[in-house]
Design an enzyme around this catalytic site. Structure first.
Site, PDB file in Angstrom:
ATOM      1  N   LEU A  35       0.833  -1.206   0.000  1.00 50.94           N
ATOM      2  CA  LEU A  35       0.000   0.000   0.000  1.00 50.94           C
ATOM      3  C   LEU A  35       0.872   1.262   0.000  1.00 50.94           C
ATOM      4  O   LEU A  35       1.700   1.453   0.883  1.00 50.94           O
ATOM      5  CB  LEU A  35      -0.908   0.036   1.234  1.00 50.94           C
ATOM      6  N   ALA A  36       0.659   2.098  -0.989  1.00 47.94           N
ATOM      7  CA  ALA A  36       1.363   3.389  -1.040  1.00 47.94           C
ATOM      8  C   ALA A  36       0.423   4.454  -1.599  1.00 47.94           C
ATOM      9  O   ALA A  36       0.829   5.311  -2.389  1.00 47.94           O
ATOM     10  CB  ALA A  36       2.629   3.266  -1.886  1.00 47.94           C
ATOM     11  N   ARG A  89       2.153  14.033   6.290  1.00 46.32           N
ATOM     12  CA  ARG A  89       3.005  14.266   7.463  1.00 46.32           C
ATOM     13  C   ARG A  89       4.476  14.473   7.119  1.00 46.32           C
ATOM     14  O   ARG A  89       5.280  14.811   7.970  1.00 46.32           O
ATOM     15  CB  ARG A  89       2.858  13.095   8.458  1.00 46.32           C
ATOM     16  N   LYS A 134       5.764   9.872  -0.166  1.00 48.81           N
ATOM     17  CA  LYS A 134       6.581   9.304   0.905  1.00 48.81           C
ATOM     18  C   LYS A 134       7.288   8.036   0.442  1.00 48.81           C
ATOM     19  O   LYS A 134       8.460   7.809   0.767  1.00 48.81           O
ATOM     20  CB  LYS A 134       5.689   9.025   2.113  1.00 48.81           C
ATOM     21  N   LYS A 173      33.140  10.581  -8.520  1.00 54.00           N
ATOM     22  CA  LYS A 173      31.867  10.212  -9.142  1.00 54.00           C
ATOM     23  C   LYS A 173      32.166   9.609 -10.496  1.00 54.00           C
ATOM     24  O   LYS A 173      32.963  10.196 -11.247  1.00 54.00           O
ATOM     25  CB  LYS A 173      30.997  11.456  -9.289  1.00 54.00           C
ATOM     26  N   TYR A 208      38.784  16.590  -6.856  1.00 48.76           N
ATOM     27  CA  TYR A 208      37.523  16.148  -7.427  1.00 48.76           C
ATOM     28  C   TYR A 208      37.844  15.258  -8.611  1.00 48.76           C
ATOM     29  O   TYR A 208      38.507  15.686  -9.567  1.00 48.76           O
ATOM     30  CB  TYR A 208      36.648  17.330  -7.893  1.00 48.76           C
ATOM     31  N   SER A 234      50.647  18.603  -8.114  1.00 50.00           N
ATOM     32  CA  SER A 234      49.678  19.278  -7.241  1.00 50.00           C
ATOM     33  C   SER A 234      48.978  20.412  -7.975  1.00 50.00           C
ATOM     34  O   SER A 234      49.592  21.146  -8.741  1.00 50.00           O
ATOM     35  CB  SER A 234      50.399  19.863  -6.026  1.00 50.00           C
TER      36      SER A 234
HETATM   37  C1  UD1 Z   1      -0.703   2.108  10.133  1.00 51.15           C
HETATM   38  C2  UD1 Z   1      -1.664   1.188  10.913  1.00 51.15           C
HETATM   39  C3  UD1 Z   1      -1.165   1.100  12.341  1.00 51.15           C
HETATM   40  C4  UD1 Z   1       0.241   0.538  12.370  1.00 51.15           C
HETATM   41  C5  UD1 Z   1       1.188   1.377  11.496  1.00 51.15           C
HETATM   42  C6  UD1 Z   1       2.491   0.647  11.340  1.00 51.15           C
HETATM   43  C7  UD1 Z   1      -3.896   1.445   9.932  1.00 51.15           C
HETATM   44  C8  UD1 Z   1      -5.229   2.034  10.100  1.00 51.15           C
HETATM   45  N1  UD1 Z   1      -3.003   1.739  10.876  1.00 51.15           N
HETATM   46  O1  UD1 Z   1      -0.787   3.398  10.689  1.00 51.15           O
HETATM   47  O2  UD1 Z   1      -2.026   0.249  13.109  1.00 51.15           O
HETATM   48  O3  UD1 Z   1       0.727   0.510  13.709  1.00 51.15           O
HETATM   49  O4  UD1 Z   1       0.626   1.568  10.171  1.00 51.15           O
HETATM   50  O5  UD1 Z   1       3.427   1.454  10.686  1.00 51.15           O
HETATM   51  O6  UD1 Z   1      -3.687   0.716   8.981  1.00 51.15           O
HETATM   52  N2  UD1 Z   1      -2.294   4.175   2.576  1.00 51.15           N
HETATM   53  C9  UD1 Z   1      -3.028   3.959   1.429  1.00 51.15           C
HETATM   54  N3  UD1 Z   1      -4.250   4.534   1.324  1.00 51.15           N
HETATM   55  C10 UD1 Z   1      -4.822   5.271   2.321  1.00 51.15           C
HETATM   56  C11 UD1 Z   1      -4.052   5.471   3.504  1.00 51.15           C
HETATM   57  C12 UD1 Z   1      -2.809   4.906   3.594  1.00 51.15           C
HETATM   58  O7  UD1 Z   1      -2.568   3.281   0.514  1.00 51.15           O
HETATM   59  O8  UD1 Z   1      -5.938   5.746   2.150  1.00 51.15           O
HETATM   60  C13 UD1 Z   1      -0.928   3.622   2.665  1.00 51.15           C
HETATM   61  C14 UD1 Z   1       0.112   4.699   2.930  1.00 51.15           C
HETATM   62  O9  UD1 Z   1       0.618   5.213   1.715  1.00 51.15           O
HETATM   63  C15 UD1 Z   1       1.163   3.966   3.752  1.00 51.15           C
HETATM   64  C16 UD1 Z   1       0.380   2.855   4.434  1.00 51.15           C
HETATM   65  O10 UD1 Z   1      -0.863   2.748   3.764  1.00 51.15           O
HETATM   66  O11 UD1 Z   1       2.167   3.375   2.946  1.00 51.15           O
HETATM   67  C17 UD1 Z   1       0.137   3.136   5.911  1.00 51.15           C
HETATM   68  O12 UD1 Z   1      -0.545   4.369   6.047  1.00 51.15           O
HETATM   69  P1  UD1 Z   1      -0.168   5.384   7.213  1.00 51.15           P
HETATM   70  O13 UD1 Z   1      -1.053   6.555   7.080  1.00 51.15           O
HETATM   71  O14 UD1 Z   1       1.280   5.604   7.255  1.00 51.15           O
HETATM   72  O15 UD1 Z   1      -0.642   4.535   8.475  1.00 51.15           O
HETATM   73  P2  UD1 Z   1      -0.144   4.697   9.980  1.00 51.15           P
HETATM   74  O16 UD1 Z   1      -0.820   5.881  10.583  1.00 51.15           O
HETATM   75  O17 UD1 Z   1       1.319   4.643  10.047  1.00 51.15           O
HETATM   76 CA    CA Z   2       2.953   4.709   8.551  1.00 56.64          CA
END
Ligand code: UD1
Ligand code: CA
Length: 419
Positions: free
Chosen positions: A11-12, A18, A25, A319, A334, A373
């Protein structure tokens, strides 16, 4: 159940609010690779039937583009039109997942999970989720248990009251769920909580209850389950990842005088017996041979390759640079887009002027060459085998120095043969 096909869902789709508007992120860099790249790496050894990734409307295109460029396996990218919570993200992905089997669900912001832990969860025979005992549970969902120790629910930080607040067992955000049961549980979700979101956690609890699933507890989970929600958390996770890299190289026989001031990104190779001196930064993709010496205060960037016994010292930046066996650049240089031959000596303050304002060009320095140098080598240019430049010489673009010749001055000219 362990026999049933395993699908991966990451899930992303969140809006990354934040992290202060610094883009998605999932693509924030941590120790040389994006957060999402760490997750992909951690699951790379798990046998999977399919891989899906949920992205949101706000950052979907960027993440999609990164995946196209970097993901090795084939991925189904699913759009979550509105960020209505982790449960909603999973709901969006159910369309691309089969009716039955198992799904391993991970969040894209957990870069420190190890392949060992994920592999262990993936081979469980029943639905399971990972929890962790941590020193500071701030920000995590808290695991609630009854008197018998069975999990009764997960309470998010924002929904926690004073009674649930100090509970040190938290939800790590790693779930192995039976797909048929998950479908029902997601269908039954409501958004009755302080954030008005659909929580995957509620669905996970329902699935585990239904099939008497497992909670796997990481007793000392502070490092591994660290999620990245803020830039401060990114920085802390980055230090942990860098420390893991240092330990790995120490186990391979690399000597660090002061690991605390040394930063080594992921994907770096270092040979046995090499010494890394304090305040050195080594970026992703650098390759260093055996018995080299690096630092103090060296910055080796992408594309740097030091052959065995090469030495790069104080305030040297490199590099796309290859230094041959035993070549030395000990001070204030460099070295960009260059090939330095074996046992060549790069004098203090030498610069490869590789950029003409439009393009980068290459400098080639032959074996055993001696660069005086303060020499500036304006690329593209070649210095021959055993050739020499005088202190302060400026070797201009295209004015190659033949093998064995000495050049001096500005612009550098060969010294006339003695009569
Ligand atoms: C979440 C968990 C929490 C856990 C923590 C661990 C839930 C409700 N809470 O909280 O219990 O302790 O992770 O790190 O799941 N995302 C989506 N769609 C959305 C919202 C979020 O894809 O609508 C994805 C975000 O991009 C992220 C992940 O889900 O990668 C987690 O979301 P985030 O908002 O970070 O959850 P936490 O508040 O950390
Ligand atoms: Ca999180």
């Amino acid at each position: 159940m362990a026999e049933s096909p395993l699908h991966l869902l990451v899930l992303a789709g969140g809006e990354s609010t934040r992290t202060g508007g610094a883009g998605p992120k999932a693509l924030l860099g941590l120790c040389g690779r994006p957060l999402l790249g760490h997750v992909l790496e951690a699951v790379s050894s798990i046998p999977l039937e399919s891989r899906s990734l949920v992205v949101g409307a706000k950052h979907g295109d960027e993440i999609r583009a990164w995946m196209t460029e970097n993901a090795e396996d084939s991925w189904e990218i699913v759009l979550q039109p509105e960020a209505l919570g982790t449960g909603d993200a999973v709901r969006c992905a159910l369309d691309v997942l089969p009716e039955e089997g198992r799904v391993l669900i991970l969040y894209g912001d957990m870069p420190l999970l190890t392949s060992e832990t994920l592999g262990f969860i993936a081979e469980q025979e029943t639905s399971a989720m990972l929890t962790a005992v941590v020193d500071d549970p701030t920000g995590y969902g808290r695991i609630m248990r009854d008197a018998e120790g069975s999990m009764t629910g997960i309470v998010e930080e924002t929904d926690a009251d004073d009674e649930s607040n100090p509970i040190p067992e938290v939800n790590a955000g790693v779930y192995l769920l039976d797909l048929a049961l998950l479908r029902t549980a997601i269908f039954n979700l409501t958004a009755q909580n302080s954030q008005g979101e659909f929580y995957l956690t509620d669905a996970a609890v329902a699935v585990l209850e239904e099939c008497e699933g497992l909670t796997v507890v990481l007793e000392d989970g502070d490092e591994e389950v660290r999620g990245v929600n803020t830039m401060a958390e990114l920085a802390r996770a980055s230090r942990i990842a860098a420390d893991r890299n240092l330990i790995h190289h120490m186990e391979e026989g690399v000597v660090f005088e002061d690991p605390g001031s040394t930063f080594i990104e992921c994907g770096v190779e270092i040979g046995q017996g090499t010494r890394i001196l304090p305040f050195t930064v080594i970026r992703q993709g650098v390759r260093i041979g055996a018995d080299c010496m690096v630092g103090p205060f060296a910055h080796l960037r992408a594309g740097t390759c030091l052959e065995d016994g090469a030495e790069v010292g104080n305030f040297v930046e490199s590099k796309n640079a290859t230094l041959g066996e035993g070549a030395k650049a000990k001070h204030l240089s460099y070295l960009g887009d260059c090939v330095v031959g074996s046992r060549a000596n790069i004098g203090c303050g030498t610069i490869t002027a590789n950029y003409d304002g439009k393009e980068k060009h290459q400098t080639v320095i032959g074996d055993r060459a001696f660069i005086g140098s303060g020499t500036v080598l304006v690329a593209p240019v070649k210095v021959g085998v055993g050739a020499r430049t005088g202190a302060g010489a400026i070797v201009t673009r295209g004015c190659d120095v033949p093998d064995g010749t000495t050049v001096v001055g500005v612009p550098a000219k060969p010294i006339p043969p003695k009569t």
